[in-house]
Design a protein around this motif. Structure first.
Motif, PDB file in Angstrom:
ATOM      1  N   GLN A 278       0.829  -1.211   0.000  1.00 11.83           N
ATOM      2  CA  GLN A 278       0.000   0.000   0.000  1.00 11.83           C
ATOM      3  C   GLN A 278       0.866   1.264   0.000  1.00 11.83           C
ATOM      4  N   THR A 279       2.188   1.080  -0.077  1.00  8.60           N
ATOM      5  CA  THR A 279       3.123   2.196   0.029  1.00  8.60           C
ATOM      6  C   THR A 279       3.537   2.713  -1.343  1.00  8.60           C
ATOM      7  N   PRO A 280       3.364   4.033  -1.585  1.00  9.10           N
ATOM      8  CA  PRO A 280       3.932   4.598  -2.820  1.00  9.10           C
ATOM      9  C   PRO A 280       5.455   4.458  -2.754  1.00  9.10           C
ATOM     10  N   SER A 281       6.076   4.008  -3.839  1.00  7.81           N
ATOM     11  CA  SER A 281       7.514   3.765  -3.803  1.00  7.81           C
ATOM     12  C   SER A 281       8.312   5.034  -3.508  1.00  7.81           C
ATOM     13  N   ARG A 282       7.773   6.203  -3.854  1.00 13.08           N
ATOM     14  CA  ARG A 282       8.500   7.454  -3.578  1.00 13.08           C
ATOM     15  C   ARG A 282       8.693   7.682  -2.076  1.00 13.08           C
ATOM     16  N   LYS A 283       7.855   7.067  -1.256  1.00 16.82           N
ATOM     17  CA  LYS A 283       7.951   7.256   0.200  1.00 16.82           C
ATOM     18  C   LYS A 283       9.202   6.616   0.791  1.00 16.82           C
ATOM     19  N   THR A 284       9.899   5.794  -0.006  1.00 17.40           N
ATOM     20  CA  THR A 284      11.125   5.171   0.497  1.00 17.40           C
ATOM     21  C   THR A 284      12.352   6.024   0.185  1.00 17.40           C
ATOM     22  N   ALA A 285      12.131   7.167  -0.479  1.00 17.06           N
ATOM     23  CA  ALA A 285      13.231   8.090  -0.778  1.00 17.06           C
ATOM     24  C   ALA A 285      12.997   9.387  -0.017  1.00 17.06           C
ATOM     25  N   GLU A 286      14.056   9.928   0.559  1.00 18.82           N
ATOM     26  CA  GLU A 286      13.943  11.209   1.244  1.00 18.82           C
ATOM     27  C   GLU A 286      13.653  12.308   0.225  1.00 18.82           C
ATOM     28  N   ALA A 287      13.088  13.402   0.695  1.00 22.70           N
ATOM     29  CA  ALA A 287      12.743  14.522  -0.187  1.00 22.70           C
ATOM     30  C   ALA A 287      13.940  14.958  -1.035  1.00 22.70           C
ATOM     31  N   ILE A 288      15.111  15.006  -0.427  1.00 22.89           N
ATOM     32  CA  ILE A 288      16.311  15.443  -1.135  1.00 22.89           C
ATOM     33  C   ILE A 288      16.678  14.488  -2.268  1.00 22.89           C
ATOM     34  N   GLU A 289      16.270  13.235  -2.174  1.00 22.30           N
ATOM     35  CA  GLU A 289      16.584  12.225  -3.184  1.00 22.30           C
ATOM     36  C   GLU A 289      15.503  12.099  -4.261  1.00 22.30           C
ATOM     37  N   GLN A 290      14.365  12.792  -4.080  1.00 26.40           N
ATOM     38  CA  GLN A 290      13.233  12.623  -4.998  1.00 26.40           C
ATOM     39  C   GLN A 290      13.571  12.966  -6.448  1.00 26.40           C
ATOM     40  N   GLN A 291      14.280  14.076  -6.659  1.00 27.44           N
ATOM     41  CA  GLN A 291      14.606  14.490  -8.025  1.00 27.44           C
ATOM     42  C   GLN A 291      15.486  13.446  -8.719  1.00 27.44           C
ATOM     43  N   GLU A 292      16.481  12.922  -8.010  1.00 26.73           N
ATOM     44  CA  GLU A 292      17.361  11.896  -8.568  1.00 26.73           C
ATOM     45  C   GLU A 292      16.574  10.616  -8.840  1.00 26.73           C
TER      46      GLU A 292
END
Length: 161
Positions: free
Chosen positions: A88-102
């Motif tokens: 039920q977890t969006p995969s983006r939630k496993t990356a910190e905000a600073i890592e989202q763009q990468e």
């Protein structure tokens, strides 16, 4: 009914797509990539073998904000999530905000090329940070070459202080 995730028909099918797509893009089996030569042949046994493997495998679907649809036991353990929480977890939630763009750049590159290699930092449910080295992310496709999401695998990781 206390079935293991790998026993569910949907998970068995996803396992087959993850494995066949890896082989399609990288030219060898995922198990072979990790030096495993004794691979089961029965679909449910293969599903169990991937679920219990000693490397992390996770995949997400095709939603606009992709939700995980597979994580083997090692993935569940590292992210400190149950199967029910994980899917039920969006995969983006496993990356910190600073890592989202990468992360966004990596996924776009993978969509274009079929697969990419990566090293990055991810975050667990409780906020622990870990560094991944030498990961591979690839497009999951079905027999008709239809895009079904993306999967990632890695075994080289460590928790950050």
């Amino acid at each position: 009914m206390n079935h293991q995730p790998w026993q569910q028909e949907k998970v068995i099918q996803r396992t087959q797509l993850i494995l066949s797509s890896f082989e399609h893009w990288l030219g060898r089996s995922l198990f072979e990539h990790f030096g495993i030569t004794e691979v089961k042949t029965d679909a449910i046994e293969v599903s169990q073998q991937l679920f219990e493997a000693n490397f992390i495998v996770a995949s997400h679907g095709t939603q606009t904000d992709p939700i995980f649809n597979y994580g083997n036991q090692k993935a569940l353990d590292i992210w400190e999530l149950t199967w029910e929480e994980f899917i039920q977890t969006p995969s983006r939630k496993t990356a910190e905000a600073i890592e989202q763009q990468e992360r966004d750049r990596l996924l776009a590159e993978t969509t274009e090329k079929g697969y990419s290699r990566f090293s990055t930092i991810r975050i667990t449910k409780t906020g622990k940070r870990f560094k991944i080295n030498n990961g591979i992310v690839w497009n999951v496709i079905d027999n008709q070459q239809t895009y079904q999401g993306q999967a990632a695998v890695y075994s080289d990781f460590y928790f950050l202080p």
